[in-house]
Design a protein around this motif. Structure first.
Motif, mmCIF file in Angstrom:
data_model
loop_
_atom_site.group_PDB
_atom_site.id
_atom_site.type_symbol
_atom_site.label_atom_id
_atom_site.label_comp_id
_atom_site.label_asym_id
_atom_site.label_seq_id
_atom_site.Cartn_x
_atom_site.Cartn_y
_atom_site.Cartn_z
ATOM 1 N N GLN A 1 0.836 -1.205 0.000
ATOM 2 C CA GLN A 1 0.000 0.000 0.000
ATOM 3 C C GLN A 1 0.871 1.256 0.000
ATOM 4 O OE1 GLN A 1 -2.090 1.168 3.667
ATOM 5 N NE2 GLN A 1 -4.025 1.040 2.514
ATOM 6 N N THR A 2 1.976 1.184 0.730
ATOM 7 C CA THR A 2 2.913 2.317 0.788
ATOM 8 C C THR A 2 3.553 2.556 -0.578
ATOM 9 O OG1 THR A 2 3.366 1.877 3.108
ATOM 10 C CG2 THR A 2 4.984 3.213 1.920
ATOM 11 N N TRP A 3 3.907 1.479 -1.277
ATOM 12 C CA TRP A 3 4.456 1.634 -2.631
ATOM 13 C C TRP A 3 3.469 2.404 -3.511
ATOM 14 C CZ3 TRP A 3 5.774 -4.208 -3.849
ATOM 15 C CH2 TRP A 3 6.773 -4.649 -2.964
ATOM 16 N N VAL A 4 2.195 2.017 -3.399
ATOM 17 C CA VAL A 4 1.173 2.681 -4.217
ATOM 18 C C VAL A 4 1.050 4.152 -3.806
ATOM 19 C CG1 VAL A 4 -1.284 2.738 -4.796
ATOM 20 C CG2 VAL A 4 -0.095 0.536 -4.637
ATOM 21 N N LYS A 5 0.994 4.408 -2.495
ATOM 22 C CA LYS A 5 0.865 5.786 -2.006
ATOM 23 C C LYS A 5 2.055 6.641 -2.455
ATOM 24 C CE LYS A 5 -1.850 4.940 2.214
ATOM 25 N NZ LYS A 5 -1.787 4.871 3.711
ATOM 26 N N ASN A 6 3.224 6.027 -2.522
ATOM 27 C CA ASN A 6 4.425 6.756 -2.944
ATOM 28 C C ASN A 6 4.469 7.054 -4.440
ATOM 29 O OD1 ASN A 6 5.344 6.706 -0.315
ATOM 30 N ND2 ASN A 6 6.841 5.070 -0.640
ATOM 31 N N GLY A 7 3.524 6.467 -5.165
ATOM 32 C CA GLY A 7 3.523 6.653 -6.620
ATOM 33 C C GLY A 7 4.564 5.800 -7.315
ATOM 34 N N TRP A 8 4.996 4.739 -6.656
ATOM 35 C CA TRP A 8 6.031 3.877 -7.226
ATOM 36 C C TRP A 8 5.468 2.822 -8.189
ATOM 37 C CZ3 TRP A 8 9.110 2.525 -2.096
ATOM 38 C CH2 TRP A 8 9.840 3.655 -1.686
ATOM 39 N N VAL A 9 4.155 2.552 -8.116
ATOM 40 C CA VAL A 9 3.557 1.440 -8.864
ATOM 41 C C VAL A 9 2.714 1.973 -10.017
ATOM 42 C CG1 VAL A 9 2.033 -0.568 -8.703
ATOM 43 C CG2 VAL A 9 3.503 0.041 -6.759
ATOM 44 N N VAL A 10 2.851 1.357 -11.176
ATOM 45 C CA VAL A 10 2.011 1.725 -12.321
ATOM 46 C C VAL A 10 0.546 1.549 -11.924
ATOM 47 C CG1 VAL A 10 1.350 1.132 -14.680
ATOM 48 C CG2 VAL A 10 3.758 1.061 -14.006
ATOM 49 N N PRO A 11 -0.276 2.590 -12.028
ATOM 50 C CA PRO A 11 -1.688 2.458 -11.615
ATOM 51 C C PRO A 11 -2.489 1.607 -12.578
ATOM 52 C CG PRO A 11 -1.291 4.624 -12.582
ATOM 53 C CD PRO A 11 0.050 3.951 -12.493
ATOM 54 N N MET A 12 -3.596 1.090 -12.077
ATOM 55 C CA MET A 12 -4.453 0.235 -12.891
ATOM 56 C C MET A 12 -4.911 0.956 -14.155
ATOM 57 S SD MET A 12 -7.985 -1.724 -11.777
ATOM 58 C CE MET A 12 -7.206 -2.607 -10.432
ATOM 59 N N SER A 13 -5.147 2.254 -14.034
ATOM 60 C CA SER A 13 -5.682 3.028 -15.163
ATOM 61 C C SER A 13 -4.693 3.159 -16.320
ATOM 62 C CB SER A 13 -6.082 4.422 -14.685
ATOM 63 O OG SER A 13 -4.956 5.098 -14.136
ATOM 64 N N SER A 14 -3.404 2.866 -16.068
ATOM 65 C CA SER A 14 -2.402 2.987 -17.119
ATOM 66 C C SER A 14 -2.210 1.701 -17.909
ATOM 67 C CB SER A 14 -1.060 3.428 -16.527
ATOM 68 O OG SER A 14 -1.163 4.736 -16.030
ATOM 69 N N GLY A 15 -3.020 0.685 -17.619
ATOM 70 C CA GLY A 15 -2.948 -0.558 -18.375
ATOM 71 C C GLY A 15 -1.709 -1.378 -18.024
ATOM 72 N N THR A 16 -1.369 -2.284 -18.927
ATOM 73 C CA THR A 16 -0.232 -3.174 -18.659
ATOM 74 C C THR A 16 0.926 -2.843 -19.596
ATOM 75 O OG1 THR A 16 -1.137 -4.785 -20.196
ATOM 76 C CG2 THR A 16 -1.745 -5.019 -17.884
ATOM 77 N N ASN A 17 2.047 -3.488 -19.303
ATOM 78 C CA ASN A 17 3.235 -3.407 -20.158
ATOM 79 C C ASN A 17 3.833 -2.008 -20.249
ATOM 80 O OD1 ASN A 17 2.666 -6.056 -20.536
ATOM 81 N ND2 ASN A 17 1.911 -5.861 -22.611
ATOM 82 N N GLN A 18 3.868 -1.284 -19.139
ATOM 83 C CA GLN A 18 4.539 0.012 -19.132
ATOM 84 C C GLN A 18 6.060 -0.155 -19.069
ATOM 85 O OE1 GLN A 18 3.143 3.078 -19.582
ATOM 86 N NE2 GLN A 18 1.371 1.811 -20.091
ATOM 87 N N PHE A 19 6.507 -1.380 -18.864
ATOM 88 C CA PHE A 19 7.941 -1.670 -18.784
ATOM 89 C C PHE A 19 8.632 -1.422 -20.120
ATOM 90 C CE2 PHE A 19 11.419 -4.929 -18.815
ATOM 91 C CZ PHE A 19 12.211 -4.371 -17.815
ATOM 92 N N TYR A 20 8.002 -1.909 -21.206
ATOM 93 C CA TYR A 20 8.635 -1.715 -22.517
ATOM 94 C C TYR A 20 7.816 -0.807 -23.429
ATOM 95 C CZ TYR A 20 5.478 -5.425 -24.189
ATOM 96 O OH TYR A 20 4.380 -6.185 -24.509
ATOM 97 N N ALA A 21 6.809 -0.125 -22.870
ATOM 98 C CA ALA A 21 6.038 0.818 -23.679
ATOM 99 C C ALA A 21 6.953 1.949 -24.150
ATOM 100 C CB ALA A 21 4.883 1.374 -22.860
ATOM 101 N N GLU A 22 6.479 2.755 -25.088
ATOM 102 C CA GLU A 22 7.275 3.851 -25.633
ATOM 103 C C GLU A 22 7.816 4.729 -24.505
ATOM 104 O OE1 GLU A 22 5.231 6.116 -28.529
ATOM 105 O OE2 GLU A 22 6.914 7.482 -28.896
#
Length: 429
Positions: free
Chosen positions: A241-262
């Motif tokens: 939960q702290t990771w999410v609060k810190n803004g460290w985790v890709v949010p659900m609204s941003s979809g998947t595969n942000q690792f190799y996205a543009e």
């Protein structure tokens, strides 16, 4: 006139015989899910099997991945179970307990049974009678993917084996540092974009609970209260939960595969083995594959995947088993699985998969399977267990109180088990 009529009658009779022979084909229905590539492949394998067995018609029934269990439930309600069904391994105990599956060993080729890895046998075995009910070409795992150029910028240590996995202190230190690197929008993608309709949350996050020293349910008493809401599990989910609060985790609204996205906005990815083929195709040598971190004494990884079973309603289990054997040995099926970085569940398939061999880029995933893999609870209440946990995680990530939310989830699980008199012979009511 009379001879022409006789010839016509003979010809007509012959046509009827031919038509009757066609109508007499044995129909074997197979229910499955999968991406378009897999779906097309099953069609080709079915055609090859039918060509070799002209008296058999393989009827394929596709169900979308995130609606698969609903479609299976509909088939159960209408008493129209297919002969063969694909199932997600942690649901096997529920299906066997409910009487939906047949033991498999007498229907599938012995050389395939002898070829199964230990974890493949485990995922297809019902713990009460120790019978094998399902088999697959593959198994699964989750690893930690890293963007090499970002990790080099923060001077991160790159672990090479499970024993060498990052500690919690290292992991969270790196998350904080990666958040400040130019180009990094989120330090990690935990694939929240998969949502809570798939099995992802339980599959991928249970290892964090296990590494903290707790679990979804006590696997001896089969009670969730006191385990899922134990201090260790509260600490684990509070950390996330702290990771999410810190803004460290890709949010659900941003979809998947942000690792190799543009722009490669996510520096790390808590991803399944299947993700490697996609990431490596885009990022080449910039992809680093690492073991999951140690949050407690050891790293823990998941296992279990979609496997094949013969249902109890099948009137042709021998032909269903013959087709399953044909499928699992099909060269194109295996070649496609290799191209998708599929995780080996058969020893002969492992030999075809240099990706997972010693020195291969995914070797650490195979090492996890032999050293630290923990399956999801093999209990008939699993559908309730995973549903309650996934909803709790979603609520916690959205700011709800961790202890209160986990206790509510544990109570929901225990109520289901009590409502079913403990799912005898499992006990726990």
């Amino acid at each position: 006139m009379g001879n022409r009529l006789l010839r016509a009658l003979v010809a007509t009779t012959a046509l009827v015989v031919v038509a009757s022979a066609a109508d007499a084909k044995t129909v074997v229905r197979m229910m499955h899910q999968g991406d378009p590539g897999w779906v097309a492949l099953y069609g080709k394998v079915a055609e090859r099997f039918e060509a070799a067995n002209p008296d058999v018609d393989i009827e394929l029934i596709y169900a979308p991945h995130d609606a698969y269990n609903e479609k299976f439930s509909s088939a159960v309600m209408s008493k129209q179970l297919p002969d063969i069904m694909e199932l997600d391994a942690p649901f096997l105990a529920n299906y066997v307990w409910s009487g939906y599956l047949k033991p498999l060993k007498s229907y599938v080729d012995q050389d395939l049974l002898d070829d199964m890895t230990a974890s493949n046998i485990a995922q297809g075995t019902y713990p009460i009678d120790k019978e094998l009910y399902a088999i697959g070409l593959t198994d699964s795992s989750v690893v930690l993917y890293g963007n090499k150029k970002y990790l080099e910028k923060i001077g991160a240590r790159i672990p090479k084996s499970v024993d060498d996995a990052w500690t919690r202190a290292e992991f969270e230190d790196y998350l904080g540092k990666l958040a400040k690197v130019d180009g990094v929008k989120w330090p990690i993608d935990t694939f929240r974009g998969y949502g809570i309709k798939t099995e992802w949350v339980t599959y991928a996050y249970q290892p964090i609970l296990n590494s903290f020293g707790c679990d979804l349910i006590d696997r001896k008493t089969w009670k969730a209260e006191g385990t899922l809401d134990s201090q260790a599990c509260v600490d684990a989910l509070t950390m996330m939960q702290t990771w999410v609060k810190n803004g460290w985790v890709v949010p659900m609204s941003s979809g998947t595969n942000q690792f190799y996205a543009e722009g490669e906005p996510a520096a790390l990815a808590w991803g399944g083995h299947w993700f490697y083929a996609e990431a490596a195709a885009k990022m080449k040598d910039d992809v680093v594959v690492m073991p999951l971190p140690k949050f407690g004494d050891k790293s823990v990884s998941p296992d279990g995947t979609w496997i094949w079973a013969i249902t109890s309603q099948s009137e042709h289990p021998d032909i269903a088993g013959k087709f399953l054997s044909f499928l699992l040995k099909d060269k194109e099926y295996r070649d496609f699985a290799v191209s998708q970085s599929a995780y080996p569940g058969l020893k002969s398939f492992a030999a075809q998969s240099p990706l997972y061999a010693e020195g291969g880029p995914m070797a650490v995933a195979f090492e996890q399977a032999s050293k630290v893999a923990v399956p999801r609870p093999p209990h008939p209440a699993y559908p309730t267990i995973t549903s309650a946990f996934m909803q709790a995680v979603d609520q916690i990530f959205n700011g709800e109180d961790t202890k209160k939310t986990l206790t509510a989830a544990a109570q929901k699980i225990d109520e289901d088990i009590a409502d079913n008199d403990g799912y005898p012979p499992f006990g726990g009511n």
